[in-house]
Design a protein around this motif. Structure first.
Motif, short mmCIF file in Angstrom:
data_model
loop_
_atom_site.label_atom_id
_atom_site.label_comp_id
_atom_site.label_asym_id
_atom_site.label_seq_id
_atom_site.Cartn_x
_atom_site.Cartn_y
_atom_site.Cartn_z
N UNK A 18 72.85 -0.39 38.43
CA UNK A 18 72.50 0.28 37.17
C UNK A 18 71.05 -0.02 36.84
N UNK A 19 70.29 1.02 36.49
CA UNK A 19 68.88 0.86 36.12
C UNK A 19 68.69 0.75 34.61
N UNK A 20 69.55 1.39 33.87
CA UNK A 20 69.43 1.37 32.42
C UNK A 20 70.66 1.94 31.75
N UNK A 21 70.84 1.60 30.47
CA UNK A 21 72.02 2.10 29.75
C UNK A 21 71.69 2.24 28.28
N UNK A 22 72.11 3.36 27.71
CA UNK A 22 72.02 3.61 26.28
C UNK A 22 73.36 4.17 25.81
N UNK A 23 73.52 4.30 24.52
CA UNK A 23 74.75 4.84 23.99
C UNK A 23 74.97 6.26 24.51
N UNK A 42 70.13 8.76 39.38
CA UNK A 42 71.12 9.62 38.73
C UNK A 42 71.16 9.29 37.25
N UNK A 43 70.87 10.28 36.43
CA UNK A 43 70.96 10.12 34.98
C UNK A 43 72.25 10.77 34.51
N UNK A 44 73.06 10.04 33.78
CA UNK A 44 74.37 10.54 33.35
C UNK A 44 74.43 10.68 31.83
N UNK A 45 75.05 11.75 31.38
CA UNK A 45 75.32 11.97 29.96
C UNK A 45 76.82 12.11 29.79
N UNK A 46 77.42 11.29 28.93
CA UNK A 46 78.87 11.27 28.79
C UNK A 46 79.33 12.03 27.54
N UNK A 47 80.49 12.67 27.66
CA UNK A 47 81.09 13.38 26.54
C UNK A 47 82.03 12.44 25.81
#
Length: 477
Positions: A15-20, A38-43
């Motif tokens: 993991x490179x970074x994490x936000x809400x 890979x940048x992920x956006x969660x629902x």
């Protein structure tokens, strides 16, 4: 998390970074064996549709860009797992450390390195802003700038990353105002949801101030939204300090307006005399008929009238009217002779043409306007007369404007403490074109100084001084 396979292709490394509601991963593409980001956006429960809009805009923007200093778009995925739903953007991996990481590790940057870094980033911004529509990053800050292969003599390869706040010209006309960016590095207009290319210049200027002071802009004092840092960098060249102040002007009217202008201003010849620029008249003379209109989109000067009705023109008109009327009404013997109808017709035509020409000269002297206008696309220099327009000089693209000059009547050495030079014209150089306003257009010295000052502030160019025996250097230096 490590070893997890996404979309049956991407193996997560770490993991490179994490936000809400989102995270960034380093993964290996099993098809190419190359590392990717890979940048992920969660629902999730905190998901907002505006986040998805920005996420998709980032993907579409990267897909359209092709620059070696910008991560390249590779893939876009929908995540549909039992415990996770969302979207993922895959892009090339850029190896390096951010400016933020360099500074936190104790690294410092010399003045030459700061300028080298500024030039590299301005070239990237110039590429972005020249896209159609223009791409505005909106979040220039130390943690979004990567350096790779930095050596003792160079900052190395510079990369601009994280286009999650990007805006293009087409996107800004929506009904929703979106405030994005990072406090301290956001230009004041971004707080109102407005972003222009000059907004990115503000972020870059604030970033460079962090480099030279070691303090985030939020840790520095401010006055009328202006970052106060000059007292902390007395070791820097005053020209560089002036340039950084121009980059971070709170007002768009005073800030450097394009990456190209910022590059030219950074490379400006030290021959420019700051004393002259600072002592020119900044106020319009009370009796001046020169009209100025300016905003963030354009600046226009109107000379009304460019030349008054002089004694010579009045005398010419006084002589033309009775002479022409005498010819028209047959006061000369040949006019009334029907056997000389051809001569009669020619005389009438010539007298009518002469009277019309003098009348047109009189109308031009009273109602003709000379307009110098510079907007985001071009510089134009035209005559206006009763709704008609024609070019005084051919228009040139705005990006070709490279120099602002005032030509002097005489030269006085700066160290003699004598009066400032007397000027007689302002010259805007755009490529091979020269646009002049001065005494020939009916302006006096005070008006010329005021005009030059306003152009200098709006264009973000210092005023160069030339003399009759010293030729202009032109755009080539």
């Amino acid at each position: 998390m490590k070893g997890k396979i996404l979309a049956e292709r991407y193996e997560v490394q770490r993991q490179l970074g994490k936000q809400t509601g989102r995270q960034t991963l380093l993964a290996r593409d099993l098809q190419t064996q190359k590392l990717v980001v890979i940048k992920q956006l969660f629902l999730g429960s905190d998901f907002e549709w505006q986040d998805l809009k920005l996420f998709e805009r980032e993907a579409e923007t990267l897909k359209a860009l092709d620059h070696p200093a910008i991560p390249r778009y590779l893939d876009y995925l929908e995540i549909d797992e039992p415990d996770t739903k969302g979207f993922a953007l895959v892009q090339t991996y850029v190896k390096g450390k951010t400016l933020e990481e360099h500074l936190r590790s104790g690294r410092t940057f010399s003045e030459s390195e700061v300028k080298e870094l500024a030039k590299s980033l301005l070239e990237i911004l110039s590429y972005l802003h020249q896209q159609y529509p223009p791409v505005i990053h909106r979040d220039i800050k130390p943690s979004n700038i990567l350096l790779h292969s930095r050596s003792g003599h160079s900052v190395g390869q510079v990369y601009l990353v994280d286009f999650g706040s990007v805006q293009n010209q087409a996107a800004k006309f929506g009904g929703t105002i979106t405030v994005v960016g990072t406090y301290g590095y956001m230009a004041p207009e971004q707080f109102g949801g407005r972003s222009v290319p000059a907004s990115d210049l503000y972020g870059l200027g604030a970033t460079l101030i962090y480099l030279v002071t070691g303090l985030h802009p939020t840790e520095l004092s401010q006055q009328d939204l202006k970052i106060l840092f000059a007292d902390r960098v007395t070791h820097l060249n005053p020209d560089l300090i002036d340039w950084l102040e121009s980059m971070t002007e709170p007002s768009l009217d005073k800030r450097l307006s394009s990456a190209g202008e910022a590059l030219r201003s950074l490379d400006e010849n030290p021959f420019v005399i700051n004393k002259i620029n600072k002592n020119l008249s900044a106020m319009q003379p009370p009796s001046s008929e020169l009209k100025l209109t300016k905003n963030s989109e354009f600046i226009e000067f109107v000379v009304i009238p460019p030349q008054g009705v002089g004694f010579g023109l009045i005398a010419l008109l006084s002589a033309a009217v009775p002479t022409s009327l005498s010819l028209l009404f047959g006061s000369y013997p040949y006019v009334g002779n029907i056997n000389n109808s051809l001569i009669n017709t020619l005389i009438i035509m010539i007298s009518g043409f002469f009277l019309a020409a003098v009348g047109l000269m009189f109308i031009c002297a009273l109602f003709r306007e000379l307009r110098l206008k510079i907007d985001r696309q071009q510089i134009s220099y035209r005559w206006h007369l009763l709704g008609l327009k024609w070019n005084y000089s051919q228009p040139s693209p705005r990006e070709e404007i490279c120099q602002l000059e005032m030509e002097q009547i005489e030269y006085v050495l700066p160290d003699t403490q004598q009066n400032l030079y007397r000027v007689y014209q302002v010259i805007v150089l755009a490529g091979n074109q020269k646009y002049r306003l001065g005494v020939k257009q009916g302006l006096n010295e005070s008006e010329i100084e005021w005009l030059a000052t306003e152009l200098s502030k709006w264009l973000g160019l210092k005023i160069k001084i030339t003399w009759p025996y010293l030729p202009m250097t032109g755009c080539g230096g």
